[in-house]
Design a protein around this motif. Sequence first.
Motif, mmCIF file in Angstrom:
data_model
loop_
_atom_site.group_PDB
_atom_site.id
_atom_site.type_symbol
_atom_site.label_atom_id
_atom_site.label_comp_id
_atom_site.label_asym_id
_atom_site.label_seq_id
_atom_site.Cartn_x
_atom_site.Cartn_y
_atom_site.Cartn_z
ATOM 1 N N PRO A 1 0.829 -1.207 0.000
ATOM 2 C CA PRO A 1 0.000 0.000 0.000
ATOM 3 C C PRO A 1 0.862 1.257 0.000
ATOM 4 O O PRO A 1 1.986 1.260 0.519
ATOM 5 N N THR A 2 0.340 2.305 -0.580
ATOM 6 C CA THR A 2 1.122 3.546 -0.673
ATOM 7 C C THR A 2 1.399 4.157 0.689
ATOM 8 O O THR A 2 2.321 4.961 0.836
ATOM 9 N N ALA A 3 0.636 3.766 1.720
ATOM 10 C CA ALA A 3 0.917 4.254 3.068
ATOM 11 C C ALA A 3 2.298 3.805 3.537
ATOM 12 O O ALA A 3 2.916 4.459 4.388
ATOM 13 N N VAL A 4 2.806 2.716 2.963
ATOM 14 C CA VAL A 4 4.134 2.208 3.324
ATOM 15 C C VAL A 4 5.224 2.866 2.492
ATOM 16 O O VAL A 4 6.327 3.120 2.988
ATOM 17 N N THR A 5 4.942 3.175 1.246
ATOM 18 C CA THR A 5 5.997 3.568 0.311
ATOM 19 C C THR A 5 5.998 5.041 -0.091
ATOM 20 O O THR A 5 6.964 5.512 -0.690
ATOM 21 N N VAL A 6 4.933 5.762 0.191
ATOM 22 C CA VAL A 6 4.842 7.179 -0.179
ATOM 23 C C VAL A 6 4.848 8.005 1.107
ATOM 24 O O VAL A 6 3.997 7.821 1.974
ATOM 25 N N HIS A 7 5.816 8.914 1.204
ATOM 26 C CA HIS A 7 6.002 9.702 2.421
ATOM 27 C C HIS A 7 5.833 11.191 2.104
ATOM 28 O O HIS A 7 6.084 11.620 0.981
ATOM 29 N N GLU A 8 5.436 11.950 3.085
ATOM 30 C CA GLU A 8 5.304 13.406 2.922
ATOM 31 C C GLU A 8 6.214 14.108 3.925
ATOM 32 O O GLU A 8 6.121 13.873 5.133
ATOM 33 N N ASP A 9 7.078 14.946 3.380
ATOM 34 C CA ASP A 9 8.004 15.770 4.159
ATOM 35 C C ASP A 9 9.110 14.958 4.825
ATOM 36 O O ASP A 9 10.287 15.291 4.703
ATOM 37 N N ARG A 10 8.759 13.895 5.563
ATOM 38 C CA ARG A 10 9.765 13.101 6.261
ATOM 39 C C ARG A 10 9.417 11.621 6.164
ATOM 40 O O ARG A 10 8.261 11.254 6.085
ATOM 41 N N PHE A 11 10.458 10.803 6.217
ATOM 42 C CA PHE A 11 10.264 9.355 6.181
ATOM 43 C C PHE A 11 9.501 8.919 7.426
ATOM 44 O O PHE A 11 9.812 9.327 8.537
ATOM 45 N N ASP A 12 8.513 8.068 7.233
ATOM 46 C CA ASP A 12 7.639 7.681 8.339
ATOM 47 C C ASP A 12 7.384 6.177 8.269
ATOM 48 O O ASP A 12 6.829 5.684 7.290
ATOM 49 N N GLU A 13 7.792 5.438 9.307
ATOM 50 C CA GLU A 13 7.587 3.998 9.356
ATOM 51 C C GLU A 13 6.447 3.587 10.285
ATOM 52 O O GLU A 13 6.261 2.384 10.540
#
Length: 291
Positions: free
Chosen positions: A214-226
């Motif tokens: 899902p894009t929630a895992v691979t697309v980030h906004e502003d900063r990397f987020d796990e």
Amino acid sequence: MSLVTAWTDDRAPRATQTVLTEALALRYGETFAVDPSTQGLDRLAAMAARGSHRKFADRPVDAELLRLLCAVAFAAPTKSDLQQRDVVIVREPELRRALDGLVAGQGWVARAPVLLVFCGNNRRQRQVHAMRGLPFANDHLDAFFNAAVDAGIALAAFVTAAEAVGLGACPISAIRNEAAEVARLLELPRHVFPVAGLGVGWPAGEATVAMRLPTAVTVHEDRFDEAGTEAAIAAYDARREAAQPYTTHRLAERYPDRAGYSWSEDKARQYSVPERAGFGAFVRAHGFDLT
């Protein structure tokens, strides 16, 4: 009508929008808002619903068409206009058999009508320096990396161009398993190295639209987020197992079978054993300083 072929027919913009939204929903398990007036929806739909082909019709691919596709692919972006990517079209039967044998674990490669090998080329840049009498002051990891990225971009562009004319294709990363032998067979000089092969031909049947994370895992906004990554992967595993279950289990002789064999299990098993551990040594021996 299948997702793979729907955009090739005459259709209204709404039909193309539907193909795109359905393909994205299948890929990601998500709903995407698609404005039907968006320019280029047919191209987006084709890209979203594409799949790799490993089965090909017994039909040759015209040499001039291949040349055209190479030219289109090399119109793709390249770092600083350095153009550090080449392709070798393998035609000679004996050479083709030798390369097919290096990836014998993937039997479909030998049946592909066309085999291309995309290469990173940092040699030409060094030749330009010699021509102009200027020092080459960037003999470090970035020289290798830039050429590798350029070759990857060109390969992706070639796949898109090939699919636009109705061909199918599948990359062959296993060409790097025996990089030194590939370089010997193709007579690649120092600072020219194989990045990936590509099998190409007229498809025999439709490709599978492979599910993606899902894009929630691979697309980030502003900063990397796990945050939430493990839960998202678990949900992806379940969704993929329900719709596209694995038919074989990797390294079954090494690991006990588990209920619910999944994407994450398969990928963890794949990288639990050494793979291409000698590639760095080949690159260094081929002239690159990777510091």
